[in-house]
Design a protein around this motif. Structure first.
Motif, mmCIF file in Angstrom:
data_model
loop_
_atom_site.group_PDB
_atom_site.id
_atom_site.type_symbol
_atom_site.label_atom_id
_atom_site.label_comp_id
_atom_site.label_asym_id
_atom_site.label_seq_id
_atom_site.Cartn_x
_atom_site.Cartn_y
_atom_site.Cartn_z
ATOM 1 N N UNK A 111 0.832 -1.207 0.000
ATOM 2 C CA UNK A 111 0.000 0.000 0.000
ATOM 3 C C UNK A 111 0.868 1.258 0.000
ATOM 4 N N UNK A 112 1.970 1.223 0.741
ATOM 5 C CA UNK A 112 2.837 2.403 0.787
ATOM 6 C C UNK A 112 3.543 2.638 -0.546
ATOM 7 N N UNK A 113 3.964 1.582 -1.220
ATOM 8 C CA UNK A 113 4.608 1.790 -2.525
ATOM 9 C C UNK A 113 3.588 2.313 -3.539
ATOM 10 N N UNK A 114 2.343 1.839 -3.442
ATOM 11 C CA UNK A 114 1.305 2.338 -4.353
ATOM 12 C C UNK A 114 1.055 3.819 -4.090
ATOM 13 N N UNK A 115 0.934 4.191 -2.841
ATOM 14 C CA UNK A 115 0.742 5.601 -2.495
ATOM 15 C C UNK A 115 1.926 6.428 -2.985
ATOM 16 N N UNK A 116 3.120 5.897 -2.806
ATOM 17 C CA UNK A 116 4.323 6.621 -3.246
ATOM 18 C C UNK A 116 4.397 6.731 -4.760
ATOM 19 N N UNK A 117 3.924 5.703 -5.460
ATOM 20 C CA UNK A 117 3.876 5.778 -6.926
ATOM 21 C C UNK A 117 3.032 6.979 -7.319
ATOM 22 N N UNK A 118 1.895 7.153 -6.621
ATOM 23 C CA UNK A 118 0.992 8.237 -6.982
ATOM 24 C C UNK A 118 1.429 9.588 -6.449
ATOM 25 N N UNK A 119 2.429 9.636 -5.626
ATOM 26 C CA UNK A 119 2.963 10.932 -5.221
ATOM 27 C C UNK A 119 4.318 11.166 -5.885
ATOM 28 N N UNK A 120 5.288 10.360 -5.579
ATOM 29 C CA UNK A 120 6.638 10.592 -6.100
ATOM 30 C C UNK A 120 6.729 10.407 -7.606
ATOM 31 N N UNK A 121 6.288 9.263 -8.096
ATOM 32 C CA UNK A 121 6.414 8.967 -9.524
ATOM 33 C C UNK A 121 5.520 9.895 -10.355
ATOM 34 N N UNK A 122 4.327 10.154 -9.860
ATOM 35 C CA UNK A 122 3.400 11.061 -10.544
ATOM 36 C C UNK A 122 3.991 12.473 -10.576
ATOM 37 N N UNK A 123 4.530 12.940 -9.455
ATOM 38 C CA UNK A 123 5.162 14.262 -9.424
ATOM 39 C C UNK A 123 6.308 14.335 -10.426
ATOM 40 N N UNK A 124 7.158 13.319 -10.437
ATOM 41 C CA UNK A 124 8.308 13.307 -11.355
ATOM 42 C C UNK A 124 7.824 13.343 -12.806
ATOM 43 N N UNK A 135 -2.395 7.981 -15.443
ATOM 44 C CA UNK A 135 -3.267 6.949 -14.861
ATOM 45 C C UNK A 135 -3.477 5.799 -15.840
ATOM 46 N N UNK A 136 -3.752 6.123 -17.081
ATOM 47 C CA UNK A 136 -4.084 5.113 -18.075
ATOM 48 C C UNK A 136 -2.860 4.349 -18.569
#
Length: 193
Positions: free
Chosen positions: A54-67, A98-99
């Motif tokens: 769950x934490x890696x998924x949340x981080x994907x949507x914050x860190x990776x999305x931001x990058x 997202x897609x």
């Protein structure tokens, strides 16, 4: 490569591996050891970076999305675009992330996880979506909007994007989020110059 760069590289490998495996096998079927092995790191290294799936998924949507978004935002020449066109481009990029990058299952679980976190750490979501601050700055610099309307435009834009993503999640990705979202954004942005 220094330690900070090495840490970032490892996180990116874990993100990429998690995204690939989640989309191939499903989140429930993917084990942490699978992600670590795919990224060529130990399970212990995974736990240095993340406490859980769950934490890696949340981080994907914050860190990776931001990058992803910061890279894309830099490539848009804002001086040649009116605000409407700029916001449409940004919105479509968010939907494409997202897609094309993470998929509907990761997006759905990220929403669930991030909503739970935001219930205990109020404002967490807004703080972690740092690329949104760039969008806000662009809206604030716009000369085509009254100053009191600028905050409304930003909040409405963010709400529409989240709503499009949630609708896509509720429909299990059955419709094309980019086509559906672009049509809605065009309708919303029609009066912005």
């Amino acid at each position: 490569m220094n330690r900070a760069q090495q840490k970032l590289t490892t996180r990116e490998k874990l993100f990429d591996s998690a995204i690939i495996l989640f989309n191939k096998q499903g989140i429930k079927q993917t084990k942490i050891i699978d992600i670590a092995q795919h990224a060529n790191v130990s399970t212990g290294t995974f736990y240095v970076h993340f406490k859980s799936k769950e934490e890696i998924i949340s981080s994907i949507y914050y860190e990776e999305f931001n990058r992803f978004m910061f890279t894309k935002i830099k490539s848009i020449n804002q001086n040649e675009l009116n605000l409407r066109t700029y916001l449409l481009k940004i919105g479509v990029l968010e939907l494409k992330f997202a897609d094309e990058k993470v998929g509907v299952e990761i997006t759905t679980v990220a929403f669930e996880s991030n909503l739970k976190t935001n219930m205990t750490i109020i404002g967490n979501h807004s703080k972690k979506r740092s690329f949104s601050h760039e969008i806000k700055k662009t809206i604030d610099r716009s000369t085509s909007l009254d100053s009191e309307y600028k905050t409304v435009v930003f909040k409405e834009f963010e709400t529409i994007i989240r709503g499009i993503m949630m609708t896509w999640c509720f429909n299990n990705g059955k419709e094309n989020i980019v086509d559906f979202g672009t049509a809605l954004l065009n309708r919303y942005l029609i009066n912005i110059k």
